[in-house]
Design an enzyme around this catalytic site. Structure first.
Site, PDB file in Angstrom:
ATOM      1  N   ASP A  57      -9.015  -4.518  -6.479  1.00 58.17           N
ATOM      2  CA  ASP A  57      -8.714  -3.598  -5.379  1.00 58.17           C
ATOM      3  C   ASP A  57      -9.605  -2.362  -5.484  1.00 58.17           C
ATOM      4  O   ASP A  57      -9.465  -1.567  -6.411  1.00 58.17           O
ATOM      5  CB  ASP A  57      -7.231  -3.204  -5.446  1.00 58.17           C
ATOM      6  CG  ASP A  57      -6.733  -2.548  -4.177  1.00 58.17           C
ATOM      7  OD1 ASP A  57      -7.555  -1.915  -3.487  1.00 58.17           O
ATOM      8  OD2 ASP A  57      -5.526  -2.641  -3.892  1.00 58.17           O
ATOM      9  N   HIS A 102      -7.579  -5.228  -1.835  1.00 61.20           N
ATOM     10  CA  HIS A 102      -6.329  -4.644  -1.349  1.00 61.20           C
ATOM     11  C   HIS A 102      -5.545  -5.613  -0.463  1.00 61.20           C
ATOM     12  O   HIS A 102      -4.322  -5.512  -0.351  1.00 61.20           O
ATOM     13  CB  HIS A 102      -6.644  -3.354  -0.577  1.00 61.20           C
ATOM     14  CG  HIS A 102      -5.473  -2.462  -0.385  1.00 61.20           C
ATOM     15  ND1 HIS A 102      -4.689  -2.017  -1.435  1.00 61.20           N
ATOM     16  CD2 HIS A 102      -4.934  -1.908   0.738  1.00 61.20           C
ATOM     17  CE1 HIS A 102      -3.736  -1.232  -0.969  1.00 61.20           C
ATOM     18  NE2 HIS A 102      -3.849  -1.159   0.345  1.00 61.20           N
ATOM     19  N   SER A 130       0.843  -1.194   0.000  1.00 60.54           N
ATOM     20  CA  SER A 130       0.000   0.000   0.000  1.00 60.54           C
ATOM     21  C   SER A 130       0.882   1.250   0.000  1.00 60.54           C
ATOM     22  O   SER A 130       1.665   1.448  -0.931  1.00 60.54           O
ATOM     23  CB  SER A 130      -0.966  -0.036   1.182  1.00 60.54           C
ATOM     24  OG  SER A 130      -1.994   0.910   1.028  1.00 60.54           O
TER      25      SER A 130
END
Length: 778
Positions: free
Chosen positions: A693, A728, A616
């Site tokens: 995602d 994610h 991330s």
């Protein structure tokens, strides 16, 4: 390398030997010979501490909570006396339920069943009400179809507020009243849209009962005009992929795009009269409402926290319920950085003849607790100093005490304290002279608390009375089994220290050394940052025996890992945090490079095998660090990275970067755009991303890989791995299993890589030379 003496906790005598904290009079245990294996650590740690989380009940008898017996019955227990009573027999518990909530008087239970996940926090479900005395189970809505978004008991009577189809309803004693009629794809009543759920509230509701249950405050969000982002699902959980992917359309405001607008509403529960309260703190297109809190014991006053769009100015607005009059009772300019939305407002009541509420603010440069007058006026500081309050755990208005956790000992630690808002005396509930990580959970009336020691040694939980924080009443969770298990292992040797930047700031570092570390050998190193604004990775919390511990332990890998919290991360004061404002990805990679150079002062560090991996924001930071072309890092891995913050959501990004119109150059520099650092890598760069995602869109990885390929990064330097339909967290359809095997292979291959460039086919040389010039021949 400068090492802080009090932090050089080489956990050889700690985690590595499983020391029990000094609360128990037993000596440190010896280490074993077993090494952690892949299956024990990946995709998540299997050797880990247990903890107990209690659902405290507010009843006449303090210390009561709800537990579940082995057969599924719900039991009312008293944690002090060990007395218990069955409230719901096992045969009355709905099969496959997802969650439940007791009515405040314990006469009924609200069940959620038929759970379907929506976003990070939100989900759809059916809801049923169990009358405990009658044993009857009634649907909240007769025609529900697994489509209710949220439901909540009133604190005082037999009412439930719930949201279905983005409309608000009130259920009372079997009768339902529809409050709003405009809910739909673009209008949300009482629940947040995607961006408010993800970036502002961190939760799935936007409605708040008054303490007396007579009023309901709620927010209405309007997404009309907010751009839509489409996510294709190629397999869509089907055995055979559909010919045309399912497409999920999300109203997702990216930087400088139109945001959802928000309105503030009050509902009189008895009359069903709904009132729109004008919000004038900021213009409609420059408004974010970050928090709502009742500032009374009944329903006299309610307040909301309003930010401007880029969240560097705030106004606390009080609304008088009867007159509907609004008043700004507090405001702040935070344009030196940003203002965090800490969701910490809580009504205190009378203090020396004046009503106050409590809140946390870092206006002084450090996050501290203040009392603020309900009607506006001078605040009262309850804590001060160059350390930060992390969270308020409990407000006891009878004893006039506020319980909280702080970093008073060090930014990597957490200790529990109380402060009296009568005398301002601050008292530790734990030994605050040791490097440790604590939190606590308080009973409904504040008479008891479960103290959770969370690291760095083996965690445990104990029950205390607030009258005596020195002697526990009992042990709740000992983790003795974990302690015995760890005796079998040689574990990574963990230490914490600081390194000092040339500018004078210090960075916290967590180091893991292989169990059989030999300072005369050479070891590859993997940096594992997150590094985002306000975040923290380096803490004294339990060292999870996860992938990082595995690559440190495996004899064929034996990586040293360094986790470095760069400038911009949390709990070191506002100046340290705000240094990255308007320039994400500028200072953070400088700090990682500086740390790597400090690392290389150790003779055991292998300069030809220094990698960096992040997820991330950490994936973004990995790319930006390689982009610097420092020559220090030889390989990198970015998992689910942002590659250009113009592609990320507005409410997160603009908090730190402002809008593109205000900071165009900053956004251009923040994007990963320079390729030389990737071309000059001695090793390899791997990008991993899930195509499903909904947070950091796959678009980021697609753009990044295109930038690198078109910039001349060769196939021997770059691999891109997508994970079909994964979000994610990369968890769809065994994707995490493949992902971590790929990570393990990557770090193994990089350790085996020789410093010289691998041989290339002659046709490859000719093609690369034609495409990118003579550099390909080097």
């Amino acid at each position: 390398m400068k090492t802080s003496q009090f932090l050089s906790l080489l956990l050889l005598a700690g985690i590595a030997q499983a020391i029990v904290p000094p609360r128990e009079p037993r000596p440190p245990t010896g280490g074993g010979n077993k090494l952690l294996t892949y299956k024990e650590c990946v995709p998540r740690a299997t050797i880990s501490p247990r903890s107990t989380s209690l659902a405290w009940i507010n009843s006449d008898e303090d210390g009561q909570y709800i537990s579940q017996s082995d057969d599924g019955a719900l039991i009312l227990q008293n944690i002090v006396t060990n007395t218990n009573k069955t409230l719901v027999a096992a045969d009355k518990v709905p099969k496959g339920y997802y969650d439940y909530w007791f009515k405040p008087d314990l006469s009924a239970v609200l069940w959620a069943t038929n759970y379907t996940k929506q976003y990070r926090h939100s989900y759809f479900a059916n809801y049923f009400i169990l009358d405990i005395e009658k044993g009857s189970l009634t649907p909240l809505s007769q025609d529900q179809a697994g489509d209710i978004q949220y439901a909540q008991w009133s604190p005082m009577d037999n009412s439930i507020a719930y949201v279905r189809g983005n409309d608000l309803y009130i259920w009372n004693n079997g009768k339902t009243k529809r409050i709003t009629e405009n809910g739909g794809p673009d209008i949300f009543n009482g629940v947040p849209d995607w961006v408010y759920e993800e970036e502002i509230f961190g939760d799935r509701f936007a409605l708040w009962f008054s303490p007396d249950g007579e009023y309901l405050a709620y927010l209405r969000f309007n997404e009309t005009g907010v751009p839509t982002y489409t996510i294709p699902y190629y397999k869509n959980k089907q055995k055979i992929a559909p010919a045309y992917p399912r497409e999920l359309e999300i109203r997702y405001p990216k930087v400088s795009a139109k945001n959802p607008t928000v309105q503030f509403h009050l509902l009189n529960i008895a009359s069903s009269q709904e009132t729109t309260i004008p919000v004038t703190a900021f213009p409609e297109n420059d408004l974010v409402i970050g928090e709502v809190a009742w500032l009374s014991s009944g329903h006299d006053s309610v307040a909301y926290r309003a930010f401007n769009r880029v969240q560097d100015r705030e106004k606390i607005v009080s609304v008088k319920v009867e007159s509907k009059e609004s008043k700004v009772i507090r405001e702040r300019d935070g344009t030196d950085g940003w203002i965090d939305n800490l969701l910490s407002m809580s009504y205190i009541g009378d203090v020396n003849g004046k009503e106050y509420y409590v809140d946390i603010s870092d206006a002084s440069g450090w996050a501290h607790i203040y009392l603020y007058p309900v009607d506006g006026g001078k605040e009262i500081a309850l804590t001060t100093g160059e350390w930060e309050v992390v969270a308020i755990l409990k407000v006891d208005t009878k004893k006039k005490l506020i319980y909280f956790t702080s970093t008073k000992y060090h930014s990597t630690t957490r200790h529990v304290y109380s402060v009296s808002y009568d005398t301002k005396v601050m008292t530790p509930l734990v030994n605050d002279k040791e490097a440790a990580y604590y939190t606590a959970s308080f009973s409904a009336k504040g008479g008891y608390y479960i103290l959770s020691y969370q690291g760095p040694n083996v965690p445990y939980q104990e029950l205390y009375s607030t009258k005596d924080s020195k002697k526990p009443l009992k042990t709740i969770t000992s983790n003795d089994a974990l302690l015995e298990k760890l005796k079998e292992y040689k574990l990574p040797k963990v230490s914490f220290f600081e390194i000092k930047l040339p500018s004078g700031e210090t960075l916290n570092v967590k180091q893991r050394l292989p169990p059989n570390f030999n300072p005369h050998k050479k070891y590859p190193v993997l940096f594992t940052p997150y590094g985002g604004p306000g975040a923290q990775e380096v803490s004294q919390a339990w060292n999870s025996l996860d992938f990082k511990s595995y690559i440190t332990s495996d004899p064929e890998l034996e990586y040293v890992t360094w986790t470095v919290d760069n400038r911009g991360t949390g709990y070191k004061g506002r100046k340290f945090r705000s240094a990255v404002a308007k320039r994400l990805g500028f200072l953070e990679p400088q700090d990682q490079v500086f740390a790597a150079k400090e690392l290389l002062k150790n003779r055991w560090a292998d300069k030809d095998h220094i990698g960096i991996w992040g997820w991330s924001y950490g994936g973004f930071l990995t790319a930006k660090t390689l982009e610097t072309d420092s020559g220090v890092f030889t390989f990198g891995i970015s998992t689910a990275p942002v590659s250009d913050f113009r592609l990320y959501d507005s409410m997160y990004t603009e908090r730190y970067m402002k809008t593109v119109e205000l900071n165009a150059d900053g956004y251009s520099e923040t994007a990963v755009h320079k390729v030389d650092g990737f071309k000059n890598l001695k090793g390899h760069y791997l990008i991993q991303h899930g195509t499903g995602d909904d947070n950091v869109h796959f678009q980021n990885a697609a753009v990044l890989s295109n930038t690198l390929m078109n910039g001349g990064v060769t196939a021997d330097k770059l691999t891109t791995q997508w994970f079909t339909d994964s979000d994610h967290g990369i968890r769809y359809d065994m994707d995490s299993t493949y992902q971590y095997k790929q990570l393990a292979k990557m770090v193994y291959d990089q350790k085996q890589r020789k410093p010289e460039r691998p041989p290339m086919h002659q046709w490859s040389k000719r093609v690369l030379a034609a495409l990118f010039g003579e550099r390909a021949e080097e």
